[in-house]
Design a protein around this motif. Sequence first.
Motif, PDB file in Angstrom:
ATOM      1  N   ALA A  34      31.333   5.869  -5.106  1.00 58.20           N
ATOM      2  CA  ALA A  34      30.127   6.694  -5.107  1.00 58.20           C
ATOM      3  C   ALA A  34      29.365   6.109  -4.000  1.00 58.20           C
ATOM      4  O   ALA A  34      29.223   4.968  -3.426  1.00 58.20           O
ATOM      5  CB  ALA A  34      29.333   6.633  -6.244  1.00 58.20           C
ATOM      6  N   THR A  35      28.857   7.061  -3.112  1.00 60.83           N
ATOM      7  CA  THR A  35      28.119   6.849  -1.991  1.00 60.83           C
ATOM      8  C   THR A  35      26.557   7.413  -2.207  1.00 60.83           C
ATOM      9  O   THR A  35      25.562   7.243  -1.528  1.00 60.83           O
ATOM     10  CB  THR A  35      28.567   7.561  -0.714  1.00 60.83           C
ATOM     11  OG1 THR A  35      28.777   8.978  -0.871  1.00 60.83           O
ATOM     12  CG2 THR A  35      29.816   6.794  -0.427  1.00 60.83           C
ATOM     13  N   THR A  36      26.353   8.370  -3.240  1.00 57.35           N
ATOM     14  CA  THR A  36      25.063   8.960  -3.741  1.00 57.35           C
ATOM     15  C   THR A  36      24.824   8.633  -5.170  1.00 57.35           C
ATOM     16  O   THR A  36      25.840   8.217  -5.934  1.00 57.35           O
ATOM     17  CB  THR A  36      25.169  10.404  -3.408  1.00 57.35           C
ATOM     18  OG1 THR A  36      26.025  10.977  -4.202  1.00 57.35           O
ATOM     19  CG2 THR A  36      25.176  10.846  -1.831  1.00 57.35           C
ATOM     20  N   PRO A  37      23.558   8.517  -5.511  1.00 59.70           N
ATOM     21  CA  PRO A  37      23.346   8.214  -6.914  1.00 59.70           C
ATOM     22  C   PRO A  37      23.901   9.297  -7.893  1.00 59.70           C
ATOM     23  O   PRO A  37      24.014  10.474  -7.510  1.00 59.70           O
ATOM     24  CB  PRO A  37      21.690   8.217  -6.886  1.00 59.70           C
ATOM     25  CG  PRO A  37      21.274   8.247  -5.558  1.00 59.70           C
ATOM     26  CD  PRO A  37      22.473   8.624  -4.608  1.00 59.70           C
ATOM     27  N   TYR A  38      24.116   9.022  -8.918  1.00 64.67           N
ATOM     28  CA  TYR A  38      24.926   9.887  -9.843  1.00 64.67           C
ATOM     29  C   TYR A  38      24.250   9.638 -11.422  1.00 64.67           C
ATOM     30  O   TYR A  38      23.836   8.679 -11.835  1.00 64.67           O
ATOM     31  CB  TYR A  38      26.239   9.984  -9.969  1.00 64.67           C
ATOM     32  CG  TYR A  38      26.855   8.515 -10.380  1.00 64.67           C
ATOM     33  CD1 TYR A  38      27.356   7.992 -11.581  1.00 64.67           C
ATOM     34  CD2 TYR A  38      27.251   7.533  -9.558  1.00 64.67           C
ATOM     35  CE1 TYR A  38      27.662   6.747 -12.152  1.00 64.67           C
ATOM     36  CE2 TYR A  38      27.633   6.277  -9.816  1.00 64.67           C
ATOM     37  CZ  TYR A  38      28.040   5.719 -11.094  1.00 64.67           C
ATOM     38  OH  TYR A  38      28.365   4.840 -11.469  1.00 64.67           O
TER      39      TYR A  38
ATOM     40  N   LYS B 173      12.969   1.737  -1.709  1.00 58.78           N
ATOM     41  CA  LYS B 173      13.332   2.881  -0.932  1.00 58.78           C
ATOM     42  C   LYS B 173      13.961   3.886  -2.186  1.00 58.78           C
ATOM     43  O   LYS B 173      13.443   5.066  -2.004  1.00 58.78           O
ATOM     44  CB  LYS B 173      14.272   2.698   0.000  1.00 58.78           C
ATOM     45  CG  LYS B 173      14.149   1.943   1.237  1.00 58.78           C
ATOM     46  CD  LYS B 173      15.185   1.520   2.274  1.00 58.78           C
ATOM     47  CE  LYS B 173      14.639   0.722   3.475  1.00 58.78           C
ATOM     48  NZ  LYS B 173      16.078   0.147   4.241  1.00 58.78           N
ATOM     49  N   SER B 174      14.435   3.510  -2.858  1.00 55.90           N
ATOM     50  CA  SER B 174      15.132   4.282  -4.354  1.00 55.90           C
ATOM     51  C   SER B 174      13.954   5.019  -4.879  1.00 55.90           C
ATOM     52  O   SER B 174      14.157   5.954  -5.375  1.00 55.90           O
ATOM     53  CB  SER B 174      16.116   3.593  -5.011  1.00 55.90           C
ATOM     54  OG  SER B 174      17.232   3.028  -4.363  1.00 55.90           O
ATOM     55  N   VAL B 175      12.939   4.101  -5.459  1.00 49.28           N
ATOM     56  CA  VAL B 175      11.914   4.779  -6.364  1.00 49.28           C
ATOM     57  C   VAL B 175      11.391   6.019  -5.489  1.00 49.28           C
ATOM     58  O   VAL B 175      10.985   6.912  -6.231  1.00 49.28           O
ATOM     59  CB  VAL B 175      11.172   3.906  -6.618  1.00 49.28           C
ATOM     60  CG1 VAL B 175      11.697   2.585  -7.687  1.00 49.28           C
ATOM     61  CG2 VAL B 175      10.244   3.037  -5.615  1.00 49.28           C
ATOM     62  N   ILE B 176      11.226   6.014  -4.396  1.00 47.94           N
ATOM     63  CA  ILE B 176      10.500   7.104  -3.419  1.00 47.94           C
ATOM     64  C   ILE B 176      11.681   8.435  -3.477  1.00 47.94           C
ATOM     65  O   ILE B 176      11.247   9.465  -3.827  1.00 47.94           O
ATOM     66  CB  ILE B 176      10.030   6.618  -2.142  1.00 47.94           C
ATOM     67  CG1 ILE B 176       9.028   5.631  -2.304  1.00 47.94           C
ATOM     68  CG2 ILE B 176       9.557   7.800  -1.257  1.00 47.94           C
ATOM     69  CD1 ILE B 176       7.601   6.028  -3.129  1.00 47.94           C
ATOM     70  N   SER B 177      13.036   7.790  -3.125  1.00 48.01           N
ATOM     71  CA  SER B 177      13.604   8.886  -2.861  1.00 48.01           C
ATOM     72  C   SER B 177      14.091   9.697  -3.991  1.00 48.01           C
ATOM     73  O   SER B 177      14.582  10.847  -4.209  1.00 48.01           O
ATOM     74  CB  SER B 177      14.932   8.362  -2.066  1.00 48.01           C
ATOM     75  OG  SER B 177      15.741   7.551  -2.979  1.00 48.01           O
ATOM     76  N   MET B 178      14.155   8.812  -5.224  1.00 53.00           N
ATOM     77  CA  MET B 178      14.617   9.303  -6.480  1.00 53.00           C
ATOM     78  C   MET B 178      13.329  10.055  -7.444  1.00 53.00           C
ATOM     79  O   MET B 178      13.653  10.690  -8.308  1.00 53.00           O
ATOM     80  CB  MET B 178      15.151   8.277  -7.275  1.00 53.00           C
ATOM     81  CG  MET B 178      16.467   7.845  -6.733  1.00 53.00           C
ATOM     82  SD  MET B 178      17.712   9.226  -6.356  1.00 53.00           S
ATOM     83  CE  MET B 178      18.161   9.764  -7.964  1.00 53.00           C
TER      84      MET B 178
ATOM     85  N   SER C  49       0.932  -1.317   0.092  1.00 54.50           N
ATOM     86  CA  SER C  49       0.048  -0.022  -0.096  1.00 54.50           C
ATOM     87  C   SER C  49       0.766   1.212  -0.030  1.00 54.50           C
ATOM     88  O   SER C  49       0.440   2.413  -0.062  1.00 54.50           O
ATOM     89  CB  SER C  49      -0.857   0.134   1.139  1.00 54.50           C
ATOM     90  OG  SER C  49      -0.039  -0.102   2.397  1.00 54.50           O
ATOM     91  N   ASP C  50       2.088   0.929   0.262  1.00 56.60           N
ATOM     92  CA  ASP C  50       3.158   2.310   0.084  1.00 56.60           C
ATOM     93  C   ASP C  50       3.369   3.005  -1.204  1.00 56.60           C
ATOM     94  O   ASP C  50       3.770   3.996  -1.242  1.00 56.60           O
ATOM     95  CB  ASP C  50       4.392   1.845   0.798  1.00 56.60           C
ATOM     96  CG  ASP C  50       4.319   1.245   2.270  1.00 56.60           C
ATOM     97  OD1 ASP C  50       3.414   1.956   2.883  1.00 56.60           O
ATOM     98  OD2 ASP C  50       5.176   0.402   2.707  1.00 56.60           O
ATOM     99  N   GLY C  51       2.804   2.124  -2.289  1.00 60.52           N
ATOM    100  CA  GLY C  51       2.866   2.839  -3.821  1.00 60.52           C
ATOM    101  C   GLY C  51       4.219   2.695  -3.968  1.00 60.52           C
ATOM    102  O   GLY C  51       4.657   3.494  -5.092  1.00 60.52           O
ATOM    103  N   ASN C  52       5.238   2.041  -3.581  1.00 54.04           N
ATOM    104  CA  ASN C  52       6.662   1.821  -3.889  1.00 54.04           C
ATOM    105  C   ASN C  52       7.048   0.547  -4.363  1.00 54.04           C
ATOM    106  O   ASN C  52       8.301   0.120  -4.417  1.00 54.04           O
ATOM    107  CB  ASN C  52       7.733   2.337  -2.926  1.00 54.04           C
ATOM    108  CG  ASN C  52       7.585   1.720  -1.629  1.00 54.04           C
ATOM    109  OD1 ASN C  52       6.590   0.719  -1.527  1.00 54.04           O
ATOM    110  ND2 ASN C  52       8.510   1.803  -0.673  1.00 54.04           N
ATOM    111  N   ASP C  53       5.975  -0.217  -4.501  1.00 46.03           N
ATOM    112  CA  ASP C  53       6.384  -1.840  -4.852  1.00 46.03           C
ATOM    113  C   ASP C  53       6.943  -1.765  -6.384  1.00 46.03           C
ATOM    114  O   ASP C  53       6.762  -1.184  -7.264  1.00 46.03           O
ATOM    115  CB  ASP C  53       5.128  -2.501  -4.819  1.00 46.03           C
ATOM    116  CG  ASP C  53       5.507  -4.035  -4.091  1.00 46.03           C
ATOM    117  OD1 ASP C  53       6.796  -4.582  -4.181  1.00 46.03           O
ATOM    118  OD2 ASP C  53       4.628  -4.702  -3.660  1.00 46.03           O
ATOM    119  N   VAL C  54       7.850  -3.039  -6.241  1.00 46.78           N
ATOM    120  CA  VAL C  54       8.671  -3.241  -7.534  1.00 46.78           C
ATOM    121  C   VAL C  54       8.722  -4.646  -8.157  1.00 46.78           C
ATOM    122  O   VAL C  54       8.874  -5.605  -7.112  1.00 46.78           O
ATOM    123  CB  VAL C  54      10.197  -2.835  -7.475  1.00 46.78           C
ATOM    124  CG1 VAL C  54      10.823  -3.254  -8.673  1.00 46.78           C
ATOM    125  CG2 VAL C  54      10.322  -1.240  -6.736  1.00 46.78           C
TER     126      VAL C  54
END
Length: 517
Positions: free
Chosen positions: A407-411, A340-345, A231-236
Amino acid sequence: MEVIVLDTDVTFATDIAELWGIFRKFTSKQAIGLVENQSDWYLGKLWKNHRPWPALGRGFNTGVILLHLQRLREFSWMQMWRLTAEKELLSMLATSLADQDIINAVLKQHPYLIYRLPCQWNVQLGDNTLSELCYTEVQDLKVIHWNSPKKLKVKNKHVEFFRNLYLTFLEYDGNLLRQELIGCNKSRANHVEDVLNSIDEDDPCYEFRRARVVQHRTHLYYIEYDYEPSSDGNDVTLVAQLSMDRLQMVEALCKHWEGPISLALYMSDSEVQQFLGYTLSSEILRVRKNVGYHIVYRDGPFYPINLLRNVALQQVTTPFVFLTDVDFLPMFGLYENLKKSVISMGLETFKKALIVPAFETQRYRLSFPKSKAELLSMLDMGTLFTFRYHVWTRGHAPTNYAKWRTATTPYRVLWEPDFEPYVVVRRNVPDYDRKFVGFGWNKVSHVMELHAQGFEFIVLPNAFTIHMPHAPSFDIAKFRSSSQYRKCLKILKQEFVKQLSTRYSKEFNVEKRKLKR
């Protein structure tokens, strides 16, 4: 209305039209056609204190049932069977043979309903001799019913003949039914026929062009699928395709990816039976209800890789997809990482494709890295390599593996010709182009269209997937050995780029000289 009800463990040895014809022999009161039971079950003699449900004589087997629905409604069948079942359950407590017990109890009280089918229409292959009395020659029988729990291992003097008949049936190509199936949708069939007729048969690339429009029989959700997206809307959902020679890789994939999976499987009719047996006997696969298996039946000389990808992609119910191949094993925990990534990005809002860097090993037995640090160590030792480093660096070079190491952050990286990363995107991305079959440019073309639509490519710094070794596919062998194959692929590439340039003329401009492979 007349209906025939069949168990799934029956094999027809005659034209079913003969069975339909028996309805004309029913009297005005007869509404149910059944073959007498060929075991002693309803006689109550199988063991001490054996107490079966009531039945007429030996009772009737419900593996083959003829139902005259209009008469059953006139006789208030719904009320009839419910009253009978409720009455018997006061003393019997439960059924042993499910619906068969209840139907027999009803017929015991209302014998006028039954039409006794000749026993050749339900030769029940249990460990008894009565089934052998149904026929003098095996050619006389009509329906073989493997109703014993032993199935193909039952005792019968003709069991080898019956088993061979069943196995022959499994080998039948379902394309024998193709004409009838197409007849159900004549407009679609006529369109396909028109397209096929428009292709020049003298074109040296005729088979490639034909493969793009071939209609493949498809069976969606071949095995039970039961999954509701979070239900969080971030499922993959992980999306992939495979043929029989890659089936053993599905178990390992399921160990690495606990989320939903959508798989398109390219198989013959007989291979599907092998697949089913393998899946249901696997301790790993039989408990996974979040894997959608979609069968696309084999037809034609090419592996329709992009059609398969489209079939798997179109069945996804989650908002995001991880587009990969079945011979890659994701890092442990990648499913949660990507959610987590699809939400943060901001994938829901922006046109972004998240790249999961791809690596490979030449070792069939690999101590799979549990972290990025372990993977980097294995890279340094030569246990792992960046994917296709030795044979096709252009496919993944834009990922910029040197930057990824620290790298520690997305680029962000820029698209380049021949780029074919494994990406996480929204579910509603364009379909893969079906003109690309077999080996070559199938993923490249899709990634190019994402670029044409304005997608940004973002590399995830703490994600990876590893390609596991296997024998080369038949399509790679054809690509390497056939100059005509390579020539046709080049022509298809040029046509695709031209079409893409026209479709996205404002957003997209390709330097054609860079597209030579």
